[in-house]
Write a protein that holds these residues in place. Structure first.
Motif, PDB file in Angstrom:
ATOM      1  N   PHE A 138      16.367  -1.605   2.511  1.00 55.75           N
ATOM      2  CA  PHE A 138      15.206  -2.490   2.587  1.00 55.75           C
ATOM      3  C   PHE A 138      13.886  -1.724   2.693  1.00 55.75           C
ATOM      4  CE2 PHE A 138      18.769  -4.966   4.418  1.00 55.75           C
ATOM      5  CZ  PHE A 138      18.840  -5.937   3.420  1.00 55.75           C
ATOM      6  N   THR A 139      13.841  -0.537   2.130  1.00 56.17           N
ATOM      7  CA  THR A 139      12.604   0.235   2.144  1.00 56.17           C
ATOM      8  C   THR A 139      11.663  -0.248   1.045  1.00 56.17           C
ATOM      9  OG1 THR A 139      13.642   1.908   0.747  1.00 56.17           O
ATOM     10  CG2 THR A 139      13.706   2.278   3.118  1.00 56.17           C
ATOM     11  N   ASP A 140      10.422   0.232   1.093  1.00 53.52           N
ATOM     12  CA  ASP A 140       9.422  -0.126   0.087  1.00 53.52           C
ATOM     13  C   ASP A 140       9.596   0.782  -1.126  1.00 53.52           C
ATOM     14  OD1 ASP A 140       7.239  -0.687  -1.474  1.00 53.52           O
ATOM     15  OD2 ASP A 140       5.757  -0.520   0.131  1.00 53.52           O
ATOM     16  N   TRP A 141      10.190   0.245  -2.173  1.00 53.94           N
ATOM     17  CA  TRP A 141      10.506   1.050  -3.353  1.00 53.94           C
ATOM     18  C   TRP A 141       9.290   1.316  -4.234  1.00 53.94           C
ATOM     19  CZ3 TRP A 141      14.924   3.599  -3.567  1.00 53.94           C
ATOM     20  CH2 TRP A 141      15.990   3.139  -2.784  1.00 53.94           C
ATOM     21  N   SER A 142       8.164   0.717  -3.908  1.00 53.61           N
ATOM     22  CA  SER A 142       6.959   0.961  -4.714  1.00 53.61           C
ATOM     23  C   SER A 142       6.170   2.175  -4.229  1.00 53.61           C
ATOM     24  CB  SER A 142       6.052  -0.277  -4.686  1.00 53.61           C
ATOM     25  OG  SER A 142       5.513  -0.490  -3.389  1.00 53.61           O
ATOM     26  N   ARG A 143       6.495   2.676  -3.059  1.00 52.66           N
ATOM     27  CA  ARG A 143       5.764   3.825  -2.515  1.00 52.66           C
ATOM     28  C   ARG A 143       6.264   5.124  -3.121  1.00 52.66           C
ATOM     29  NH1 ARG A 143       4.793   3.591   3.879  1.00 52.66           N
ATOM     30  NH2 ARG A 143       3.376   5.243   3.176  1.00 52.66           N
ATOM     31  N   ARG A 144       5.334   6.034  -3.351  1.00 50.34           N
ATOM     32  CA  ARG A 144       5.662   7.335  -3.899  1.00 50.34           C
ATOM     33  C   ARG A 144       5.089   8.423  -3.006  1.00 50.34           C
ATOM     34  NH1 ARG A 144       8.481   4.384  -6.085  1.00 50.34           N
ATOM     35  NH2 ARG A 144       9.032   4.182  -8.286  1.00 50.34           N
ATOM     36  N   PRO A 145       5.745   9.560  -2.846  1.00 50.59           N
ATOM     37  CA  PRO A 145       7.032   9.890  -3.460  1.00 50.59           C
ATOM     38  C   PRO A 145       8.194   9.211  -2.731  1.00 50.59           C
ATOM     39  CG  PRO A 145       6.351  11.673  -2.016  1.00 50.59           C
ATOM     40  CD  PRO A 145       5.208  10.684  -2.022  1.00 50.59           C
ATOM     41  N   LEU A 146       9.310   9.032  -3.444  1.00 53.27           N
ATOM     42  CA  LEU A 146      10.517   8.527  -2.814  1.00 53.27           C
ATOM     43  C   LEU A 146      11.074   9.585  -1.872  1.00 53.27           C
ATOM     44  CD1 LEU A 146      12.359   7.002  -5.919  1.00 53.27           C
ATOM     45  CD2 LEU A 146      11.083   5.747  -4.170  1.00 53.27           C
ATOM     46  N   THR A 147      11.676   9.168  -0.807  1.00 52.74           N
ATOM     47  CA  THR A 147      12.317  10.112   0.108  1.00 52.74           C
ATOM     48  C   THR A 147      13.670  10.545  -0.470  1.00 52.74           C
ATOM     49  OG1 THR A 147      13.510   8.398   1.344  1.00 52.74           O
ATOM     50  CG2 THR A 147      11.248   8.916   2.054  1.00 52.74           C
ATOM     51  N   ASP A 148      14.199  11.622   0.032  1.00 52.96           N
ATOM     52  CA  ASP A 148      15.523  12.074  -0.409  1.00 52.96           C
ATOM     53  C   ASP A 148      16.578  11.013  -0.103  1.00 52.96           C
ATOM     54  OD1 ASP A 148      14.468  14.432  -1.317  1.00 52.96           O
ATOM     55  OD2 ASP A 148      15.022  15.595   0.479  1.00 52.96           O
ATOM     56  N   ALA A 149      16.423  10.330   1.040  1.00 52.32           N
ATOM     57  CA  ALA A 149      17.383   9.292   1.411  1.00 52.32           C
ATOM     58  C   ALA A 149      17.341   8.128   0.426  1.00 52.32           C
ATOM     59  CB  ALA A 149      17.099   8.805   2.832  1.00 52.32           C
ATOM     60  N   GLN A 150      16.127   7.749   0.014  1.00 56.41           N
ATOM     61  CA  GLN A 150      16.000   6.680  -0.973  1.00 56.41           C
ATOM     62  C   GLN A 150      16.645   7.066  -2.297  1.00 56.41           C
ATOM     63  OE1 GLN A 150      11.629   6.204  -0.657  1.00 56.41           O
ATOM     64  NE2 GLN A 150      12.009   3.998  -0.465  1.00 56.41           N
ATOM     65  N   ALA A 151      16.370   8.279  -2.746  1.00 56.75           N
ATOM     66  CA  ALA A 151      16.916   8.737  -4.022  1.00 56.75           C
ATOM     67  C   ALA A 151      18.442   8.792  -3.976  1.00 56.75           C
ATOM     68  CB  ALA A 151      16.350  10.111  -4.365  1.00 56.75           C
ATOM     69  N   LYS A 152      18.994   9.277  -2.882  1.00 59.51           N
ATOM     70  CA  LYS A 152      20.444   9.359  -2.736  1.00 59.51           C
ATOM     71  C   LYS A 152      21.066   7.970  -2.732  1.00 59.51           C
ATOM     72  CE  LYS A 152      24.067  11.225   0.272  1.00 59.51           C
ATOM     73  NZ  LYS A 152      24.355  11.964   1.538  1.00 59.51           N
ATOM     74  N   TYR A 153      20.442   7.050  -1.999  1.00 63.49           N
ATOM     75  CA  TYR A 153      20.938   5.669  -1.949  1.00 63.49           C
ATOM     76  C   TYR A 153      20.897   5.037  -3.333  1.00 63.49           C
ATOM     77  CZ  TYR A 153      20.803   0.631  -1.141  1.00 63.49           C
ATOM     78  OH  TYR A 153      21.040  -0.720  -1.212  1.00 63.49           O
ATOM     79  N   ALA A 154      19.786   5.217  -4.038  1.00 66.55           N
ATOM     80  CA  ALA A 154      19.627   4.595  -5.348  1.00 66.55           C
ATOM     81  C   ALA A 154      20.646   5.129  -6.349  1.00 66.55           C
ATOM     82  CB  ALA A 154      18.201   4.821  -5.856  1.00 66.55           C
ATOM     83  N   LEU A 155      20.861   6.441  -6.360  1.00 65.47           N
ATOM     84  CA  LEU A 155      21.819   7.021  -7.296  1.00 65.47           C
ATOM     85  C   LEU A 155      23.245   6.562  -7.007  1.00 65.47           C
ATOM     86  CD1 LEU A 155      20.748  10.720  -7.980  1.00 65.47           C
ATOM     87  CD2 LEU A 155      20.847   8.820  -9.583  1.00 65.47           C
ATOM     88  N   ALA A 156      23.553   6.348  -5.741  1.00 68.05           N
ATOM     89  CA  ALA A 156      24.904   5.896  -5.389  1.00 68.05           C
ATOM     90  C   ALA A 156      25.223   4.544  -6.016  1.00 68.05           C
ATOM     91  CB  ALA A 156      25.043   5.822  -3.867  1.00 68.05           C
ATOM     92  N   ASP A 157      24.175   3.764  -6.308  1.00 67.00           N
ATOM     93  CA  ASP A 157      24.383   2.447  -6.898  1.00 67.00           C
ATOM     94  C   ASP A 157      24.880   2.515  -8.335  1.00 67.00           C
ATOM     95  OD1 ASP A 157      23.750   1.052  -4.653  1.00 67.00           O
ATOM     96  OD2 ASP A 157      21.696   0.575  -5.235  1.00 67.00           O
ATOM     97  N   VAL A 158      24.761   3.685  -8.971  1.00 59.43           N
ATOM     98  CA  VAL A 158      25.272   3.812 -10.342  1.00 59.43           C
ATOM     99  C   VAL A 158      26.366   4.863 -10.490  1.00 59.43           C
ATOM    100  CG1 VAL A 158      23.293   2.869 -11.580  1.00 59.43           C
ATOM    101  CG2 VAL A 158      23.290   5.295 -10.920  1.00 59.43           C
ATOM    102  N   THR A 159      26.434   5.824  -9.572  1.00 63.93           N
ATOM    103  CA  THR A 159      27.469   6.848  -9.698  1.00 63.93           C
ATOM    104  C   THR A 159      28.837   6.299  -9.301  1.00 63.93           C
ATOM    105  OG1 THR A 159      26.798   7.678  -7.518  1.00 63.93           O
ATOM    106  CG2 THR A 159      25.915   8.811  -9.451  1.00 63.93           C
TER     107      THR A 159
END
Length: 385
Positions: free
Chosen positions: A139-160
């Motif tokens: 439930f983080t703010d996905w519009s903010r940049r840069p993305l955190t490492d935790a956000q990137a890891k979570y997002a990639l897990a949704d497709v890997t």
């Protein structure tokens, strides 16, 4: 992990993905303050051993065009795999009027394969991929940049992990011969009408106890104005006025801004200006609507006389069939379907396609007195009478 911010890099990735049998897709978006979803991130992956098989695509990067992705979506040689695809597909349809084909939704497939109703991605990751997800970034703010490492890891897990889930479920469907079941279910997601929000039809989503034609005519005009206003300004419809205020307005039929000021439920900013003018015009239009144009509520269910004994037997039959087939009950038939069948209605989803094969044909025979229910050990079975 790689983040794509240029059209050239996206084109290169999509060109590689086009050589594969499938690509997994997910999105992160925000919708709390807008009518249309704000696309913040796209995740893509295909099966490969190079280490470059999963990426994040940043649609907020100013020089990035999604044209290469949409070309991939149109490539019918590559299956596009989503989980619970409805909102993701709406984003792409609103942006470019493109619907990925062929499409595979692992949530739908999982229900067909016996994983329960509306099964979540986390559950499938745990049961099929034998892994646990870190949910802290959900439930983080996905519009903010840069993305955190935790956000990137979570997002990639949704497709890997989605690759393992897809391959497992696709194999299950092939083995069981149920691929056509999923194809029937996906027809709704592949239909452009699913994603078109016509303001003229907005009144159908408003729940009211009053079904008087004139009242519904006012509801229709108020709902149409609200929907159009929200779309034009890209704001949530509830920011214009909520359903309870809409129903109140249809009941009180305000004629002036002074009348609007007496509303208990109307937001303060809606009592003046453009919204107030729109409300008053909508009420006036509803009152003036010719009788022949007034909305006609669907009264079929009101007229149905449900036989409770038959409805109860249908529920037992449905439970037995669902357990026997390993399919979620609600995917086969809803409670409303069962009541309709028990009342003699034959225009229900449970009597179409694969549902009829699994349940509907025997449900009709039960209603017609051709079969009964019996207990065989720990199971309920249908027996010919």
């Amino acid at each position: 992990m790689k983040t794509i911010t240029t059209t050239a890099d996206l084109a290169a990735f999509c060109a590689e993905a086009a050589k594969r049998d499938y690509v997994t897709v997910d999105t992160e978006f925000l919708r709390e303050r807008t009518y249309y979803s704000k696309l913040c991130l796209i995740q893509l992956a295909y099966q490969d051993d190079t280490g470059d098989d999963a990426v994040l695509v940043d649609p907020l990067a100013g020089d990035l065009s999604l044209a290469p992705l949409y070309d991939l979506f149109r490539d019918e040689a590559v299956v596009k795999v989503f989980h619970a695809a409805r909102q993701d597909l709406e984003i792409f349809y609103v942006d470019e009027e493109v619907i990925p084909k062929p499409l595979f939704d692992t949530q739908v497939a999982a229900m067909v394969c016996g994983f329960g109703e509306q099964v979540g991605y986390e559950t499938l990751v745990r049961k099929i991929a034998k892994a646990d997800l870190d949910k802290s970034s959900r439930f983080t703010d996905w519009s903010r940049r840069p993305l955190t490492d935790a956000q990137a890891k979570y997002a990639l897990a949704d497709v890997t992990y989605l690759r393992d889930i897809y391959e497992f479920l696709a194999d299950q469907l092939r083995s069981s011969g149920r691929e056509k079941w999923v194809k029937e279910e996906l027809a709704v997601l592949e239909d452009p009408a699913t994603y078109r929000a016509d303001p003229a039809d907005a009144w159908k989503r408003v729940k009211t106890r009053n079904n008087a034609a004139r009242f519904l005519g006012i509801v229709k005009e108020l709902a149409q104005f609200r929907e159009q206003y929200a779309q034009d300004r890209n704001i949530p419809r509830t920011r214009v006025y909520k359903d309870d205020a809409l129903v109140e307005l249809a009941s009180t039929k305000p004629q002036t801004e002074q009348d609007l000021g007496r509303s208990r439920l109307l937001l303060r900013e809606a009592r003046k200006g453009d919204i107030a003018a729109g409300i008053l015009a909508a009420v006036k239009a509803g009152l003036a609507m010719p009788n022949g144009d007034l909305p006609k509520p669907d009264r079929r269910r009101e007229k149905l006389q449900v036989n409770p004994a038959i409805a109860d037997m249908l529920r037992v039959l449905l439970k037995a069939k669902a357990e026997g087939e390993g399919v979620a009950q609600k995917l086969i038939a809803s409670s409303a379907d069962l009541d309709s069948l028990a009342a003699g209605d034959r225009d229900v989803m449970a009597l179409r396609g694969w549902r009829k094969e699994v349940f509907g044909a025997d449900a009709l025979r039960l209603c017609d007195g051709e079969i009964g229910l019996a207990v065989d050990g720990q199971k309920v079975i249908a027996v010919t009478l």
